[in-house]
Design an enzyme around this catalytic site. Structure first.
Site, PDB file in Angstrom:
ATOM      1  N   CYS A  59      54.674  17.740  61.354  1.00  0.00           N
ATOM      2  CA  CYS A  59      55.533  18.855  62.153  1.00  0.00           C
ATOM      3  C   CYS A  59      56.587  18.481  63.028  1.00  0.00           C
ATOM      4  CB  CYS A  59      54.334  19.924  62.486  1.00  0.00           C
ATOM      5  SG  CYS A  59      52.752  19.536  62.034  1.00  0.00           S
ATOM      6  N   ARG A  67      45.320   9.386  59.369  1.00  0.00           N
ATOM      7  CA  ARG A  67      44.386   9.919  60.329  1.00  0.00           C
ATOM      8  C   ARG A  67      43.286   9.005  60.342  1.00  0.00           C
ATOM      9  NH1 ARG A  67      44.946  16.275  58.775  1.00  0.00           N
ATOM     10  NH2 ARG A  67      47.199  16.583  59.086  1.00  0.00           N
ATOM     11  N   GLN A  96      50.635  15.068  52.217  1.00  0.00           N
ATOM     12  CA  GLN A  96      50.490  16.297  52.257  1.00  0.00           C
ATOM     13  C   GLN A  96      51.593  16.947  51.532  1.00  0.00           C
ATOM     14  OE1 GLN A  96      50.435  16.790  56.643  1.00  0.00           O
ATOM     15  NE2 GLN A  96      48.552  17.968  56.270  1.00  0.00           N
ATOM     16  N   ASP A 125      53.392  19.379  52.488  1.00  0.00           N
ATOM     17  CA  ASP A 125      53.696  20.129  53.553  1.00  0.00           C
ATOM     18  C   ASP A 125      54.888  20.854  54.011  1.00  0.00           C
ATOM     19  OD1 ASP A 125      52.744  20.527  56.004  1.00  0.00           O
ATOM     20  OD2 ASP A 125      53.150  18.747  57.179  1.00  0.00           O
ATOM     21  N   HIS A 184      57.304  23.510  56.525  1.00  0.00           N
ATOM     22  CA  HIS A 184      57.250  24.298  57.747  1.00  0.00           C
ATOM     23  C   HIS A 184      58.286  25.250  57.814  1.00  0.00           C
ATOM     24  CE1 HIS A 184      55.112  20.698  59.085  1.00  0.00           C
ATOM     25  NE2 HIS A 184      54.465  21.397  59.643  1.00  0.00           N
ATOM     26  N   LYS A 218      45.687  32.220  61.529  1.00  0.00           N
ATOM     27  CA  LYS A 218      46.144  31.539  60.184  1.00  0.00           C
ATOM     28  C   LYS A 218      45.303  32.286  59.259  1.00  0.00           C
ATOM     29  CE  LYS A 218      42.051  28.340  60.563  1.00  0.00           C
ATOM     30  NZ  LYS A 218      41.530  26.891  60.393  1.00  0.00           N
ATOM     31  N   HIS A 224      53.141  26.607  59.526  1.00  0.00           N
ATOM     32  CA  HIS A 224      52.787  25.303  58.837  1.00  0.00           C
ATOM     33  C   HIS A 224      52.129  26.059  57.336  1.00  0.00           C
ATOM     34  CE1 HIS A 224      52.416  23.143  62.794  1.00  0.00           C
ATOM     35  NE2 HIS A 224      52.277  24.319  63.259  1.00  0.00           N
TER      36      HIS A 224
HETATM   37 ZN   LIG Z   1      52.308  21.061  60.478  1.00  0.00          ZN
END
Ligand SMILES: [Zn+2]
Ligand SMILES: [Zn+2]
Length: 659
Positions: free
Chosen positions: A351, A380, A398, A400, A402, A483, A529
């Site tokens: 992000c 992580r 991910q 991912d 945004h 969310k 996200h």
């Molecule tokens: Zn994010």
């Protein structure tokens, strides 16, 4: 006799003699309910069936086949487990024994650091059945901390819990044992076994019995690796033998489908020790499946007007200070690296970097929604004990995205996002979805009331527009926005949390993101996200278990294996392989070095969708014998016909059915 009135959950009143208990209420309603009841609630607080009802209270009955009821059964069974262990292993210390998902456990310390064997489990289980048969009541009492310390004089772990609660240092796990108040609640039964407990329990041990002890494992006291290692016995308990059997069957199925085992058997990937814990290497057969997943994802994102970006794996700590990760997420990050007078970190999330891209130049409202997409590698730190194959791993990718949009664009954006996510998940064979909306906890949240209301309403409206049923998790949202979580159920009914759509009011503040509106003024966008697979690795693991390794043809690493009956047919087989490859399929030749039967079995073990056997008549007629995975053999199929069919099947897999 005077009467009291209580309220049932539906609001209807019920008259009962004064002094009536929850059990009396159940029997006044019906005999079936008496049999099913294991506990109840009084004004929302769980209580034993023997608890007397205050006049005017609202009462509900907890039945054995409900979530709460199973919890009571499991927890009560855990007491009986400790009772059996203390009887069979004199001097054993018992610590905590909570109900958990699908079962319970209890932690013990045996004299001289002894450990339980599998034989011990069998004898403990049999002693537990004796205790259950003897129909002992669970009798509740409440005592002072001092009295409790005396009762548990020889039980150091119980004493530690009591001391912690008394000093106010107790946490959630302690209060599960004793309750939140200063008085300590105990449950005792006739064999003089006593345990700390908040309750409630079944009234007597004979209400238990549909249980099984599962395994023993080491467990640190309070999870502290420097503390003593205890022996944890796991068990499962259910409301009926049928429910127990179904659960054990599900476990067997799950073991057969364990992705770590399948990954090894099918040569897809591995976790070499030299590489370090929680890290995987992908072998060619796993890598091709992954590439197909990623290609499909990329194509769908291109079609969905996403813009692709790339960002590095490492960043200066200043970025993670700005994003708040170092403040709120440091425990989940790899340790820092020092270089060039700066401190660098592996990125735990993409992000912050996407917001740097947003901020690289001035943005106009005409560019919004701006959808940035990356297959982003993140790292992580997960505790070694929590790692689990691909499902919990320390480095992963991910899918991912945004999305930056105006508050007014939220509803439409989330509505189309839901379409997008469901349609992609359906392509991979998932059809059973569950939705949950997490709402604000006003105690810990950033952002104005107005923006929270607007965003939460947008999430709701998007779900409603699709006519989707969803659960609401009150106050469960992250501090920075509400969310939607999307869970799927796999082929054996297990639930997996995959996709998330998360609104964020905090990151745009921290990064001072702006766009110029139609009014010429600067405004702050909302950030969403959105991870769809979640992580490629975990999604691959879920797919592998869902299909038990038998990937649908469009994803299978090898789609067709061609087997000449004998060496004489090999040249023709090579020719068939060439034709299939030219048509774009993943094909292998299984040469006639081994017996045909053995080669067919091998191809089945590898779960290859189609095995083509070619012999004399096939060479003459340009045909193949088609042996489909899980289907009937069909002889004399023209090669061109087989190719046309395969094309159809694969195309269907790729296009799927749109929602
Ligand atoms: Zn994010
Ligand atoms: Zn208990």
């Amino acid at each position: 006799m005077s009467e009291i009135s209580v309220l049932l959950p539906d609001g209807s009143p019920r008259q009962l003699p004064q002094g009536s208990t929850i059990a009396d209420l159940a029997s006044s309603i019906g005999s079936r309910l008496v049999k099913a009841a294991v506990a109840g609630t009084i004004n929302g607080v769980e209580a034993d069936l023997g608890e007397q009802l205050p006049a005017g209270s609202t009462v509900s009955i907890i039945t054995a086949d409900s979530q709460a009821g199973r919890h009571v059964l499991r927890h009560s069974t855990a007491h009986v487990l400790a009772q059996a262990v203390v009887q069979l292993f004199p001097g054993a210390h018992y610590s905590i024994g909570p109900a958990i998902e699908d079962g319970f456990y209890y932690d013990f310390e045996l004299v001289g650091g002894a450990t339980f064997s599998d034989d011990d489990l069998a004898s403990i289980e049999s002693r537990m059945r004796d205790i259950m048969k003897s129909n002992q009541p669970f009798i509740r009492s409440e005592v002072s901390a001092d009295a409790a310390l005396a009762i548990f004089a020889n039980q150091p772990y119980k004493r530690e819990i009591i001391e912690r609660v008394r000093s106010g240092a107790g946490d959630g796990s302690d209060s599960a044992e004793v309750g939140d108040s200063q008085t300590i609640s105990l449950y005792r039964n006739t064999d003089d076994f006593v345990d700390l407990c908040r309750g409630p329990h079944v009234p007597t041990t004979s209400r238990l019995g549909h249980f099984s002890l599962m395994k023993v494992a080491g467990a640190y006291w309070r999870g502290n690796e420097k503390g003593p290692m205890l022996q944890r016995i796991y068990g499962t308990a259910w409301e009926s033998d049928t429910a127990l059997k179904e659960h054990l069957h599900r476990l067997e199925e799950a073991a057969k489908r364990d992705h770590r085992r399948l990954a090894n058997e099918l040569d897809l990937l591995s976790f070499p020790q030299e590489l370090g814990a929680g890290l995987a290497v992908w072998h060619p057969k796993g890598a091709i499946v992954r590439k197909l997943m990623e290609d499909y994802s990329r194509q769908r994102h291109l079609d969905g007007d996403y813009q692709f970006v790339y960002t590095p794996h490492v960043a200066n700590g200043n970025l993670f200070s700005k994003s708040g990760h170092l403040e709120y997420y440091a425990d989940g990050m790899y340790p820092p690296m020092e270089m060039d007078n700066g401190t660098y970190y592996m990125k735990p999330m993409n992000c912050p970097m996407h917001s740097l891209i947003y901020n690289a130049r001035q943005r106009s409202y005409r560019e919004l929604p701006l959808r940035l997409f990356e297959l982003g590698n993140v790292y992580r730190y997960e505790r070694a004990g929590t790692l689990h194959g691909l499902m919990r791993i320390r480095g992963f990718t991910q899918d991912d995205s945004h999305i930056y949009c105006t508050p007014d664009q939220l509803v439409d954006e989330i509505t189309s996002l839901l379409d997008f996510i469901l349609s992609v998940l359906r392509r991979f064979g998932f059809t059973d979805f569950e939705f949950n909306l997490s709402t604000r906890d006003p105690e810990k949240s950033v952002g104005t009331d107005e923006i929270w209301e607007k965003a939460t309403a947008a999430l709701r409206e998007a779900l409603d527009r699709h006519g989707l049923q969803y659960g609401v998790k009150e106050k469960d949202a992250a501090f920075y926005g509400p969310k939607i979580d999307i869970d799927i159920r796999d082929a054996i009914g297990r639930k997996w949390q995959l996709s998330t759509i998360q609104a964020d009011f905090n990151n745009p503040e921290r990064f001072e993101l702006e766009y110029v509106g139609p009014d010429g003024a600067r405004h702050r966008p909302i950030m969403l996200h959105r991870a769809l697979f979640g992580s490629i690795e975990r999604f691959f693991g879920v797919l592998l278990e869902h299909y038990a390794g038998a990937f649908p043809t469009w994803l299978a690493p090898v789609q067709v294996s061609v087997l000449p009956v004998a060496a004489a047919h090999e040249q023709y087989a090579v020719n068939v392989v060439k034709q299939l490859k030219a048509a774009g399929f993943r094909v292998e030749l299984s040469a006639a070095d081994d017996q045909l039967g053995k080669r067919i079995r091998n191809a089945k073990i590898q779960k290859i969708p189609y095995v083509l056997v070619v012999g004399d008549t096939d060479v003459e007629n340009a045909t193949v014998g088609v042996n489909p995975r899980g289907g009937d053999v069909e002889r004399d199929v023209a090669v061109s016909e087989f190719i046309a069919r395969l094309r159809g099947e694969v195309a269907e897999g790729e296009l799927g059915d749109n929602p």
